[in-house]
Design an enzyme around this catalytic site. Structure first.
Site, short mmCIF file in Angstrom:
data_model
loop_
_atom_site.label_atom_id
_atom_site.label_comp_id
_atom_site.label_asym_id
_atom_site.label_seq_id
_atom_site.Cartn_x
_atom_site.Cartn_y
_atom_site.Cartn_z
N SER A 269 46.34 -9.76 -80.17
CA SER A 269 45.25 -10.72 -79.90
C SER A 269 43.94 -10.08 -79.47
O SER A 269 42.94 -10.79 -79.38
CB SER A 269 45.69 -11.72 -78.83
N TYR B 144 45.02 -16.39 -71.77
CA TYR B 144 45.78 -17.65 -71.93
C TYR B 144 45.83 -18.40 -70.60
O TYR B 144 44.84 -18.46 -69.90
CB TYR B 144 47.17 -17.35 -72.50
N TYR C 228 45.30 -13.74 -90.62
CA TYR C 228 45.36 -13.67 -89.15
C TYR C 228 46.42 -12.64 -88.70
O TYR C 228 46.17 -11.78 -87.84
CB TYR C 228 45.65 -15.08 -88.61
N LYS D 72 41.20 -10.78 -81.73
CA LYS D 72 40.47 -12.05 -81.70
C LYS D 72 39.05 -11.88 -81.15
O LYS D 72 38.15 -12.67 -81.46
CB LYS D 72 41.23 -13.08 -80.84
N VAL E 135 49.79 -9.27 -77.19
CA VAL E 135 51.23 -9.13 -76.92
C VAL E 135 51.79 -7.75 -77.29
O VAL E 135 52.95 -7.47 -77.03
CB VAL E 135 52.09 -10.24 -77.58
N1 GLU Z 1 49.98 -12.21 -83.49
C1 GLU Z 1 50.35 -12.76 -82.22
C2 GLU Z 1 50.70 -14.22 -82.37
O1 GLU Z 1 50.01 -14.90 -83.03
C3 GLU Z 1 49.22 -12.58 -81.25
C4 GLU Z 1 49.52 -13.13 -79.89
C5 GLU Z 1 48.94 -12.28 -78.78
O2 GLU Z 1 48.70 -11.09 -78.93
O3 GLU Z 1 48.74 -12.82 -77.68
O4 GLU Z 1 51.67 -14.70 -81.87
#
Ligand code: GLU
Length: 326
Positions: A82, A262, A210, A85, A280
């Site tokens: 993430s 989050y 994505y 992002k 993650v």
């Molecule tokens: N590719 C992971 C997902 O969509 C990213 C989540 C993350 O890194 O927090 O679940």
């Protein structure tokens, strides 16, 4: 202040100030965090990530003048997940400016990263670009702009190579494939967003793109470098290239502060006090405006999906240096 501090005159030529010995501070942080490395759990909902050894750690920082400091396996590349992002949001904000906010908000979600429930009652408009739903909309907006998913991916990679000044950055196709085969929730999110007419392109090709940008691999050293433009009002201090305007850089930092972790974003602001974004894969990037980019990595995660040892290391770092935006 430690004995190895260097002294410099400040910009007004008045009283000198000390530059902390960042290398020594990072080494202290590393020693203190060692007993906690491996605590938590590696992300196992992506089978390829479940294979990663949890007992790893690295931390790097780079100051605006290009000085770099680090401890642990700071050259080792890991799955940025993430953290990507931040890069896609930056690209979309540059392309669409305020128009982007019609499709994705900037409020903390207070929900887990892959929640479907909130999206249902908010009619397919994700709360922010850093929860999965928001990042999927952002990726869709990039595909609309480039008109093709492969060209979009090439441009995302190109952007990451440019901001990190590292031409050989790439994605791990096995991680992307593993997520494509098991990412049922993300596919459900994309379908739900499409049902509310907030996705222009085919949901499968959007989630595939994505997953691919999440599967990019970088080291803490490269990621600390790639945060410099955000620490310097949108312009890379080393190349002079403006990636976004100062106002846009302020917005990106603000969303990182309020939504970067989050439903643990409040806690991160409380304990660390810096704009940051976790993934993650166990990485966390952070920005000290006007001073430096930071990245820490340790794959075992806490219950919110953020690196356990990494969060602790950043907390210790800001405590020891007093570097926080508050
Ligand atoms: N590719 C992971 C997902 O969509 C990213 C989540 C993350 O890194 O927090 O679940």
């Amino acid at each position: 202040m430690n004995s190895n501090s260097t002294t410099a005159a400040n910009s007004k030529g008045s009283a000198p100030f000390e530059t902390p010995d960042y290398q020594k501070i990072l080494e202290e942080v590393y020693e203190e965090v060692k007993p906690h490395i491996g605590k938590g759990k590696v992300a196992d909902y992506i089978p390829e990530l479940a294979k990663v050894d949890p007992n790893q750690f690295a931390m790097s920082l780079m100051t605006l003048d290009g000085q770099s400091y680090g401890v642990g396996e700071e050259q080792k590349r890991f799955s940025i997940q993430s953290i990507s992002k931040v890069f896609t949001f930056t690209m979309a904000l540059k392309m669409y400016s305020k128009e982007l906010y019609k499709r994705v908000g900037v409020e903390p979600s207070g929900s887990p990263f892959n929640s479907l429930v909130q999206l249902e009652y908010e009619h397919g408009k994700p709360r922010n670009p850093f929860i999965n739903a928001g990042a999927i909309v952002v990726t869709d907006s990039l595909i609309t702009h480039y008109k093709d998913e492969f060209i979009t991916l090439e441009n995302i990679l190109g952007f990451i190579r440019d901001i990190s000044q590292t031409p050989d950055i790439n994605l791990n196709p096995y991680v992307a494939k593993s997520e494509m085969e098991h990412g049922y929730r993300n596919r459900a999110l994309a379908d739900l967003i499409k049902s509310f007419d907030n996705l222009d392109n085919d949901p499968t090709s959007v989630v595939e793109t994505y997953f691919k940008h999440c599967a990019v691999e970088m080291s803490t050293k490269e990621l600390a470098r790639s945060m410099l433009f955000l620490a310097n009002k949108g312009t890379d201090p080393l190349t002079g290239k403006e990636f976004v305007t100062p106002t846009q850089a302020k917005r990106i930092n603000a969303v990182m502060l309020t939504c970067g972790h989050y439903d643990a974003s409040g806690e991160f602001a409380f304990h660390v006090g810096l704009p940051g974004k976790s993934g993650v894969g166990g990485g966390i990037v952070a920005v000290v405006p006007g001073k430096m980019g930071i990245c820490v990595w340790s794959p075992a995660l806490n219950k919110y999906g953020n690196s356990y040892a990494g969060t602790l290391a950043l907390e210790l770092f800001t405590k020891k240096t007093g570097l926080s935006i508050f």
